[in-house]
Design a protein around this motif. Structure first.
Motif, PDB file in Angstrom:
ATOM      1  N   UNK A   1       0.826  -1.207   0.000  1.00 31.60           N
ATOM      2  CA  UNK A   1       0.000   0.000   0.000  1.00 31.60           C
ATOM      3  C   UNK A   1       0.864   1.263   0.000  1.00 31.60           C
ATOM      4  N   UNK A   2       1.921   1.264   0.820  1.00 31.64           N
ATOM      5  CA  UNK A   2       2.815   2.417   0.865  1.00 31.64           C
ATOM      6  C   UNK A   2       3.498   2.643  -0.481  1.00 31.64           C
ATOM      7  N   UNK A   3       3.928   1.560  -1.108  1.00 31.34           N
ATOM      8  CA  UNK A   3       4.580   1.676  -2.433  1.00 31.34           C
ATOM      9  C   UNK A   3       3.600   2.189  -3.477  1.00 31.34           C
ATOM     10  N   UNK A   4       2.361   1.704  -3.436  1.00 32.67           N
ATOM     11  CA  UNK A   4       1.357   2.179  -4.376  1.00 32.67           C
ATOM     12  C   UNK A   4       1.064   3.658  -4.167  1.00 32.67           C
ATOM     13  N   UNK A   5       0.997   4.090  -2.920  1.00 32.87           N
ATOM     14  CA  UNK A   5       0.794   5.514  -2.643  1.00 32.87           C
ATOM     15  C   UNK A   5       1.952   6.336  -3.167  1.00 32.87           C
ATOM     16  N   UNK A   6       3.151   5.824  -3.003  1.00 33.05           N
ATOM     17  CA  UNK A   6       4.346   6.534  -3.494  1.00 33.05           C
ATOM     18  C   UNK A   6       4.314   6.625  -5.021  1.00 33.05           C
ATOM     19  N   UNK A   7       3.929   5.551  -5.671  1.00 29.46           N
ATOM     20  CA  UNK A   7       3.823   5.546  -7.137  1.00 29.46           C
ATOM     21  C   UNK A   7       2.795   6.576  -7.597  1.00 29.46           C
ATOM     22  N   UNK A   8       1.647   6.610  -6.953  1.00 26.64           N
ATOM     23  CA  UNK A   8       0.613   7.572  -7.321  1.00 26.64           C
ATOM     24  C   UNK A   8       1.085   9.005  -7.103  1.00 26.64           C
ATOM     25  N   UNK A   9       1.797   9.232  -5.996  1.00 28.05           N
ATOM     26  CA  UNK A   9       2.310  10.575  -5.732  1.00 28.05           C
ATOM     27  C   UNK A   9       3.330  10.979  -6.794  1.00 28.05           C
TER      28      UNK A   9
ATOM     29  N   UNK B   1       3.077  14.020  -9.477  1.00 30.15           N
ATOM     30  CA  UNK B   1       4.158  14.993  -9.589  1.00 30.15           C
ATOM     31  C   UNK B   1       4.655  15.089 -11.026  1.00 30.15           C
ATOM     32  N   UNK B   2       4.798  13.937 -11.676  1.00 33.42           N
ATOM     33  CA  UNK B   2       5.237  13.918 -13.071  1.00 33.42           C
ATOM     34  C   UNK B   2       4.223  14.645 -13.962  1.00 33.42           C
ATOM     35  N   UNK B   3       2.948  14.405 -13.733  1.00 33.03           N
ATOM     36  CA  UNK B   3       1.901  15.074 -14.509  1.00 33.03           C
ATOM     37  C   UNK B   3       1.957  16.579 -14.316  1.00 33.03           C
ATOM     38  N   UNK B   4       2.189  17.000 -13.056  1.00 31.66           N
ATOM     39  CA  UNK B   4       2.289  18.428 -12.767  1.00 31.66           C
ATOM     40  C   UNK B   4       3.455  19.053 -13.535  1.00 31.66           C
ATOM     41  N   UNK B   5       4.620  18.387 -13.560  1.00 34.31           N
ATOM     42  CA  UNK B   5       5.792  18.929 -14.258  1.00 34.31           C
ATOM     43  C   UNK B   5       5.603  18.902 -15.770  1.00 34.31           C
ATOM     44  N   UNK B   6       4.935  17.874 -16.275  1.00 35.61           N
ATOM     45  CA  UNK B   6       4.646  17.833 -17.710  1.00 35.61           C
ATOM     46  C   UNK B   6       3.749  19.002 -18.101  1.00 35.61           C
ATOM     47  N   UNK B   7       2.735  19.282 -17.282  1.00 34.51           N
ATOM     48  CA  UNK B   7       1.827  20.394 -17.559  1.00 34.51           C
ATOM     49  C   UNK B   7       2.589  21.716 -17.527  1.00 34.51           C
ATOM     50  N   UNK B   8       3.461  21.883 -16.538  1.00 34.76           N
ATOM     51  CA  UNK B   8       4.249  23.106 -16.443  1.00 34.76           C
ATOM     52  C   UNK B   8       5.152  23.254 -17.665  1.00 34.76           C
ATOM     53  N   UNK B   9       5.770  22.158 -18.101  1.00 34.77           N
ATOM     54  CA  UNK B   9       6.618  22.195 -19.285  1.00 34.77           C
ATOM     55  C   UNK B   9       5.818  22.601 -20.517  1.00 34.77           C
ATOM     56  N   UNK B  10       4.640  22.018 -20.683  1.00 31.49           N
ATOM     57  CA  UNK B  10       3.803  22.348 -21.835  1.00 31.49           C
ATOM     58  C   UNK B  10       3.391  23.823 -21.816  1.00 31.49           C
ATOM     59  N   UNK B  11       3.044  24.330 -20.634  1.00 31.71           N
ATOM     60  CA  UNK B  11       2.669  25.741 -20.528  1.00 31.71           C
ATOM     61  C   UNK B  11       3.840  26.649 -20.893  1.00 31.71           C
TER      62      UNK B  11
END
Length: 88
Positions: free
Chosen positions: A5-13, A17-27
């Motif tokens: 469960x902890x590993x899955x939470x870390x993966x989701x986090x 985070x990756x999605x946030x940085x991709x969005x920032x890069x695209x902007x």
């Protein structure tokens, strides 16, 4: 189960985070693209209204060529940053 469960939470986090940085890069990429287009348009208008510094007009051609090289270098740098972000 707790460890999974902890590993899955870390993966989701990390994915969020990756999605946030991709969005920032695209902007930023979009803003940079519009800024380059605006600068190119302004430079083209300025070059068209300014007198040529040589008899055959090579000044305007070399300015356009230099701007083309600069834009190409910016694209290469953006691609490198994108690859770095993907690697990270």
């Amino acid at each position: 189960m707790e460890l999974v469960r902890e590993k899955e939470e870390r993966i989701l986090a990390l994915e969020a985070d990756m999605t946030k940085w991709e969005q920032k890069y695209l902007e930023e990429s979009t803003i940079r693209h519009f800024a380059m287009n605006a600068a190119a348009t302004a430079a083209t208008e300025r070059d068209a209204s300014a007198p040529s510094h040589s008899r055959n007009g090579s000044y305007s051609e070399s300015a356009l060529e230099a701007r083309g090289w600069q834009e190409e270098e910016e694209i290469v740098q953006a691609n490198r940053r994108c690859q770095d972000m993907e690697y990270t």
